[in-house]
Design an enzyme around this catalytic site. Sequence first.
Site, PDB file in Angstrom:
ATOM      1  N   GLY A  90      68.236 -19.327 -18.063  1.00 24.67           N
ATOM      2  CA  GLY A  90      66.843 -18.792 -17.510  1.00 24.67           C
ATOM      3  C   GLY A  90      67.274 -18.468 -15.971  1.00 24.67           C
ATOM      4  O   GLY A  90      68.323 -18.039 -15.650  1.00 24.67           O
ATOM      5  N   CYS A  91      66.180 -18.895 -15.054  1.00 27.43           N
ATOM      6  CA  CYS A  91      66.621 -18.493 -13.652  1.00 27.43           C
ATOM      7  C   CYS A  91      67.699 -19.325 -13.181  1.00 27.43           C
ATOM      8  O   CYS A  91      67.736 -20.475 -13.584  1.00 27.43           O
ATOM      9  CB  CYS A  91      65.327 -19.119 -12.895  1.00 27.43           C
ATOM     10  SG  CYS A  91      65.581 -18.979 -11.212  1.00 27.43           S
ATOM     11  N   PHE A  92      68.681 -18.445 -12.648  1.00 20.39           N
ATOM     12  CA  PHE A  92      70.026 -19.254 -12.557  1.00 20.39           C
ATOM     13  C   PHE A  92      70.139 -20.184 -11.286  1.00 20.39           C
ATOM     14  O   PHE A  92      71.017 -20.780 -11.219  1.00 20.39           O
ATOM     15  CB  PHE A  92      71.198 -18.095 -12.200  1.00 20.39           C
ATOM     16  CG  PHE A  92      70.765 -16.947 -11.188  1.00 20.39           C
ATOM     17  CD1 PHE A  92      69.964 -17.037 -10.239  1.00 20.39           C
ATOM     18  CD2 PHE A  92      71.402 -15.636 -11.471  1.00 20.39           C
ATOM     19  CE1 PHE A  92      69.689 -15.990  -9.281  1.00 20.39           C
ATOM     20  CE2 PHE A  92      71.111 -14.531 -10.512  1.00 20.39           C
ATOM     21  CZ  PHE A  92      70.164 -14.890  -9.399  1.00 20.39           C
ATOM     22  N   TRP A  93      68.943 -20.019 -10.337  1.00 18.94           N
ATOM     23  CA  TRP A  93      69.107 -21.206  -9.469  1.00 18.94           C
ATOM     24  C   TRP A  93      69.106 -22.522  -9.816  1.00 18.94           C
ATOM     25  O   TRP A  93      69.805 -23.338  -9.343  1.00 18.94           O
ATOM     26  CB  TRP A  93      67.946 -21.059  -8.550  1.00 18.94           C
ATOM     27  CG  TRP A  93      67.519 -19.563  -7.913  1.00 18.94           C
ATOM     28  CD1 TRP A  93      68.521 -18.928  -7.380  1.00 18.94           C
ATOM     29  CD2 TRP A  93      66.392 -19.271  -7.468  1.00 18.94           C
ATOM     30  NE1 TRP A  93      68.183 -17.898  -6.660  1.00 18.94           N
ATOM     31  CE2 TRP A  93      67.064 -18.084  -6.601  1.00 18.94           C
ATOM     32  CE3 TRP A  93      65.026 -19.489  -7.245  1.00 18.94           C
ATOM     33  CZ2 TRP A  93      65.877 -16.992  -6.013  1.00 18.94           C
ATOM     34  CZ3 TRP A  93      64.129 -18.648  -6.717  1.00 18.94           C
ATOM     35  CH2 TRP A  93      64.631 -17.578  -6.039  1.00 18.94           C
TER      36      TRP A  93
END
Length: 249
Positions: A90-93
């Site tokens: 998902g969101c790589f952060w």
Amino acid sequence: MLLGLVGPLAAVGIVPSLQTHLAARPKLSLGGTKMLGNLFSSAFQKREINYEALAGLPASFGREAAEYALKGEVPVKSKDGWEVATFAGGCFWGTELHFQRVPGVIATCVGYTQGNVEKPTYNEVCSGSTGHTEGIQVIFDPKECKYTTLCETLLKTVDATLLNQVGNDRGTQYRHGIYPHTDEQMEMAKQAIAEEQKKYRRPIVTEVKMAQVFWPAEEYHQQYLEKGGRFGSPQSTEKGCTDNVRCYG
């Protein structure tokens, strides 16, 4: 009706004729036309990532990952001899922070993988048109951290039965996956998925495919949550840290 009066009025000199009006309009010079054209073309020109500006080790694997990408390579080991692995959650952060905390992980970087466009940018990937998913690439010490442990770390952060979705993030650019760099990693990835499947009634849809070229993301995104995220509140990357990961900072 008003337009119909313009001609007669112009004939008696009350209003200038349309021809006179048009003749009085300023004309763009050839240079001005070119300048205007250049302005429009630059506005729509792709802003490429400056890979040379990416931070390097020990802070980030970004610069070295870029070197491999620009050569079209999928590395098995880093220059220092560490093993390389690629995941998407998902969101790589948030995904990156989870892996930064794993003992044995030497360095990380975020980027775009499994796509069909070279040098993709964040905006392009977010459009869903490049085929990439947001991912992370890590280098790790296999003596301290097994590849299986990394696979388990990824699977703990996603619902492996949701297609193209992690949390509230939806789209092919948020699909989750394990992308082995070697046949050995592939076998361990398949075993990890088989174990994870025992927890679900629905089939797991997490991708397990051989890694393709990984393109690092813009420096802005690298180690984003460690730097403070959206709200300027840095999150711990201490090994073994169990603090809740605030995905957007």
